[in-house]
Design a protein around this motif. Sequence first.
Motif, PDB file in Angstrom:
ATOM      1  N   HIS A 221      -5.032  -1.438 -11.732  1.00  0.00           N
ATOM      2  CA  HIS A 221      -3.951  -0.495 -11.458  1.00  0.00           C
ATOM      3  C   HIS A 221      -2.630  -0.983 -12.054  1.00  0.00           C
ATOM      4  O   HIS A 221      -1.576  -0.958 -11.405  1.00  0.00           O
TER       5      HIS A 221
ATOM      6  N   GLU B 222      -2.410   4.515   0.337  1.00  0.00           N
ATOM      7  CA  GLU B 222      -2.253   5.713  -0.489  1.00  0.00           C
ATOM      8  C   GLU B 222      -3.397   6.693  -0.260  1.00  0.00           C
ATOM      9  O   GLU B 222      -3.178   7.908  -0.154  1.00  0.00           O
TER      10      GLU B 222
ATOM     11  N   ARG C 198       0.353   1.172 -11.889  1.00  0.00           N
ATOM     12  CA  ARG C 198       0.994   1.241 -10.577  1.00  0.00           C
ATOM     13  C   ARG C 198       1.679  -0.079 -10.221  1.00  0.00           C
ATOM     14  O   ARG C 198       1.957  -0.347  -9.047  1.00  0.00           O
TER      15      ARG C 198
ATOM     16  N   ALA D 225      -2.937   8.456   3.045  1.00  0.00           N
ATOM     17  CA  ALA D 225      -1.922   9.503   2.980  1.00  0.00           C
ATOM     18  C   ALA D 225      -2.479  10.769   2.335  1.00  0.00           C
ATOM     19  O   ALA D 225      -2.204  11.884   2.802  1.00  0.00           O
ATOM     20  N   ILE D 226      -3.271  10.606   1.280  1.00  0.00           N
ATOM     21  CA  ILE D 226      -3.895  11.770   0.646  1.00  0.00           C
ATOM     22  C   ILE D 226      -4.846  12.448   1.620  1.00  0.00           C
ATOM     23  O   ILE D 226      -4.887  13.680   1.729  1.00  0.00           O
TER      24      ILE D 226
ATOM     25  N   ASP E 176      -2.342  -1.717  -0.167  1.00  0.00           N
ATOM     26  CA  ASP E 176      -1.467  -0.665  -0.695  1.00  0.00           C
ATOM     27  C   ASP E 176      -2.280   0.557  -1.118  1.00  0.00           C
ATOM     28  O   ASP E 176      -1.908   1.708  -0.847  1.00  0.00           O
ATOM     29  N   LEU E 177      -3.402   0.309  -1.792  1.00  0.00           N
ATOM     30  CA  LEU E 177      -4.258   1.401  -2.250  1.00  0.00           C
ATOM     31  C   LEU E 177      -4.869   2.151  -1.063  1.00  0.00           C
ATOM     32  O   LEU E 177      -4.988   3.376  -1.087  1.00  0.00           O
TER      33      LEU E 177
ATOM     34  N   PRO F 166      -0.681  -3.087  -7.505  1.00  0.00           N
ATOM     35  CA  PRO F 166      -0.613  -3.073  -6.040  1.00  0.00           C
ATOM     36  C   PRO F 166      -1.686  -3.974  -5.428  1.00  0.00           C
ATOM     37  O   PRO F 166      -2.586  -4.455  -6.117  1.00  0.00           O
TER      38      PRO F 166
ATOM     39  N   LEU G 240      -8.109   7.117  -7.776  1.00  0.00           N
ATOM     40  CA  LEU G 240      -7.062   7.929  -7.164  1.00  0.00           C
ATOM     41  C   LEU G 240      -6.753   9.175  -7.981  1.00  0.00           C
ATOM     42  O   LEU G 240      -6.208  10.149  -7.446  1.00  0.00           O
TER      43      LEU G 240
END
Length: 299
Positions: free
Chosen positions: A255, A269, A258, A272-273, A265-266, A261, A233
Amino acid sequence: MSEHTPLIIGINVNEGTARDPNPHVPYTPEEIAEVAARSAQAGASVMHFHARHRDGSMDHTAAGYAAVVRAVRARCDLLLAPSMANVAGYDVEQRLSNIVPNQADPRTRVDLLPIDMGCANMDLFDPQTKEYRSTDRVFVNDVATQTTLLDRCRSLGLTPYLASFNISWTRAILAHAAAGRVPRPAAIVFVLGGDEFVAAHPTTPEGLRAQVRMLPADFPAQWLVSSYRGDVLTIADEIIGAGGHIVVGVGDYAHSERNHPTTPDLVAEVAAIGRRHHRNPATVAEARELLGVARHAHR
């Protein structure tokens, strides 16, 4: 590749990773299927997995892999790329023995075959002690093995899912492509490495760019990026902006920073990116088309 090409999100759900420190590593078929279904809902379209026993040990049997595939197919339609039975000393047919018996049955057949396109020292380095944790873990994938596996993909109806740790492996992919053994488009996974995994290019923009620049501009390929023992990420914006795709999962990296997660969850993310880059998560149908995966009945 268009900047609006759908973003393929792959998941590496367990590898040979233990549940310490991240307790969300799935072992059983039911646990793997649950992660698969939730990841699919979050935007994933491809899954790589290892069959495991309830105690977390590796299950290299065809029956073990069939159980995982049945459980996943009952929950979602992700493209499946199982590990081979990569046991030290196994020949090619032994390494395929967990997959070949299942390919004749629509309920247990899979879609892609991960092939490591070179040899590597798999020993992990300890950044704290500044020493290797082992000194003799050599993973052998010689040219004869690569050639045989690429040929077997055709007979088994599998799409090669070509892993590259470094430039020499990528050059091997291009050499096999020149010989006509790699289907077009090529499905390539650039496996980068964290501080512990020094066999691969580092998980940095420079490590990524060195790999991507090896691909000729006119070479039809879809490339994905994962990071073993590293956080992919941290370079997700660069990967997505350059037209690549991303593979994540707690099998690759815990992770801890973080707060441990889950793999879904990853995936959320990464999705979303991707949307910030105007690249929506690829559906399974879109990923199938982009990767050139043949369509087979799974029921």
